[in-house]
Scaffold this active site. Structure first.
Site, PDB file in Angstrom:
ATOM      1  N   GLY A  57      -7.461 -14.785  -8.053  1.00 42.31           N
ATOM      2  CA  GLY A  57      -7.971 -14.141  -6.832  1.00 42.31           C
ATOM      3  C   GLY A  57      -7.200 -14.496  -5.575  1.00 42.31           C
ATOM      4  N   ASP A  61       1.921  -4.029  -9.588  1.00 38.88           N
ATOM      5  CA  ASP A  61       1.695  -5.353 -10.172  1.00 38.88           C
ATOM      6  C   ASP A  61       2.001  -5.353 -11.673  1.00 38.88           C
ATOM      7  OD1 ASP A  61       0.738  -5.606  -7.628  1.00 38.88           O
ATOM      8  OD2 ASP A  61      -1.365  -5.831  -8.201  1.00 38.88           O
ATOM      9  N   HIS A 115       0.832  -1.213   0.000  1.00 38.14           N
ATOM     10  CA  HIS A 115       0.000   0.000   0.000  1.00 38.14           C
ATOM     11  C   HIS A 115       0.865   1.261   0.000  1.00 38.14           C
ATOM     12  CE1 HIS A 115      -3.977  -1.879   0.309  1.00 38.14           C
ATOM     13  NE2 HIS A 115      -3.330  -2.844   0.949  1.00 38.14           N
ATOM     14  N   TYR A 144     -10.050  -1.206  -0.504  1.00 39.24           N
ATOM     15  CA  TYR A 144      -8.829  -0.738  -1.172  1.00 39.24           C
ATOM     16  C   TYR A 144      -8.995   0.731  -1.569  1.00 39.24           C
ATOM     17  CZ  TYR A 144      -4.773  -0.662  -4.245  1.00 39.24           C
ATOM     18  OH  TYR A 144      -3.554  -0.360  -4.818  1.00 39.24           O
ATOM     19  N   GLU A 185      -7.342  -1.427 -15.108  1.00 37.03           N
ATOM     20  CA  GLU A 185      -7.786  -1.790 -13.750  1.00 37.03           C
ATOM     21  C   GLU A 185      -8.686  -0.679 -13.178  1.00 37.03           C
ATOM     22  OE1 GLU A 185      -7.498  -4.794 -11.040  1.00 37.03           O
ATOM     23  OE2 GLU A 185      -5.875  -4.716 -12.507  1.00 37.03           O
TER      24      GLU A 185
END
Ligand code: GLA
Length: 380
Positions: free
Chosen positions: A119, A169, A33, A217, A157
């Site tokens: 996932g 990512d 994060h 998120y 995304e």
């Protein structure tokens, strides 16, 4: 992954030989994060990957199907309406964004196969975005700069999956290097490889998936923006720990906790790089443990299963550190082990986690792999 399977299946369906492209999933050693706070991350690409077999067509139609997921999709590149509400939205998303950025695409038939657990927090979606973006661009004769490719995946995304994710990512799925983690500065996008060939990372999949993940998120991201605002800065990257300490008493509780995580996590990443470079894996393990604690108590993105998995690991012989990995609320832990025999770790973790939860975990010993590439050309 058996490449002849995807090649033969493609040839049977479309009566032509495909080119085959591959983009990996990832682990993250430390730096969670922090990417969307313009901070530091230390991910590595792994040998679980998504493969795309493809061949061009004479029109502007993209047809895409998958060997391991349901749904087939066909869309016209001249029609911007989104037709996909499944994994295929990532494919349509990257195609539309490539076009928007000026990379005119040819129509194509695509067949996808993947061994990135879906996932599980190993970035199956980034692997899908980057493998299809790379395939579509390559089939149309475009060479897209690596960082631009990562940003195209990230934009898909944001726009098509509704998650305001950072760049980590997609970045590592593009740039991964065998045997190396990549230290990325998410503000300047400067990065450097850090050898991890002397470290053993084992991934434990809790198999827990909490629905909260996406909404929480985006919420965390907004809370971090509020915390940066409090200091009059555009991002938490600019707030030093001393500055934070001097003013933290005036801050509301939630932004204070979020800021403390991000600021301390950024320094842990830089410390972790020093530890890796000097071969001090014991310190790296302690930093990983601290990262978990900070994600649990200050950032509040862990869950019962992740805490349990990390705790069980720390009780095992030869474990130097354990922490939750990725966005949180389920998925995997990453564990740093010494050079001993890892079979006992796998057995004990399976047994103890199963006893406590009734769930048999998946445990992976990953190889650190390279980033996106073409693995089979038409003449192979
Ligand atoms: C997800 C996001 C990344 C990053 C991590 C948390 O994996 O896609 O951009 O923010 O969570 O570190």
């Amino acid at each position: 992954m058996n490449l002849s399977r995807i090649k033969n299946e493609f040839t049977a369906r479309y009566e032509t030989d495909p080119r085959v492209f591959r983009a990996p999933g990832r682990i993250n050693l430390i730096g969670e994060h922090t990417d969307y706070n313009e901070g530091f991350v230390l991910p590595a690409a792994i040998d679980f990957a998504t493969y795309v077999a493809g061949a061009t067509r004479d029109d502007r139609l993209i047809r895409v199907s998958s060997l391991n997921l349901d749904h087939e999709l066909a869309f016209d590149l001249d029609d911007e309406s989104i037709q996909a509400d499944t994994w295929a939205k990532y494919v349509q998303g990257v195609a539309l964004i490539l076009e928007r950025k000026g990379f005119r695409l040819r129509g194509a038939d695509l067949l996808i196969d993947s061994d990135v657990p879906f996932g599980a927090g190993l970035s199956s979606s980034a692997a899908l975005e980057i493998s299809t973006a790379f395939a579509l661009a390559s089939l149309s004769g475009h060479k897209v700069d690596g960082m631009e490719m990562a940003k195209i995946g990230q934009a898909a995304e944001h726009e098509f999956a509704g998650v305001r994710s950072g760049i980590m990512d997609q970045f590592v799925s593009v740039h991964g290097q065998t045997g190396h983690a990549l230290l990325l500065d998410c503000r300047s996008f400067e990065w450097s490889p850090v050898s991890v060939s002397h470290a053993n990372f084992i991934i434990c999949n809790t198999k827990a998936k909490h629905n909260l993940a996406e909404s929480e998120y985006n919420k965390r991201r907004a809370e971090c923006e509020d915390a940066a605002d409090f200091f009059g800065r555009t991002s938490l990257r600019d707030v030093t720990f001393d500055e934070f300490e001097a003013r933290s008493a005036e801050m509301p509780e939630i932004p204070r906790m979020r800021a403390r995580h991000v600021i301390t996590e950024n320094s842990r990443v830089l410390e972790a790089v020093k530890s890796l470079r000097s071969g001090d894996l014991t310190s790296l393990g302690s930093l990983m443990n601290e990262s978990h604690e900070s994600l649990r108590s200050d950032f509040e993105v862990s869950c019962r299963e992740l805490d349990l998995m990390a705790e069980l690991a720390r009780q095992q012989k030869g474990v130097l550190g354990a922490r939750m990995m990725g966005g949180g609320f389920g998925g995997c832990t990453i564990n740093l082990l010494d050079d001993g025999d890892h079979r006992q770790f796998v057995e004990k973790m399976t047994e103890n986690y199963h006893r406590a939860t009734g769930i048999v975990p998946d445990i992976y010993e990953c190889e650190i792999s390279g980033g996106v590439c073409e693995v089979m050309s038409v003449n192979d």
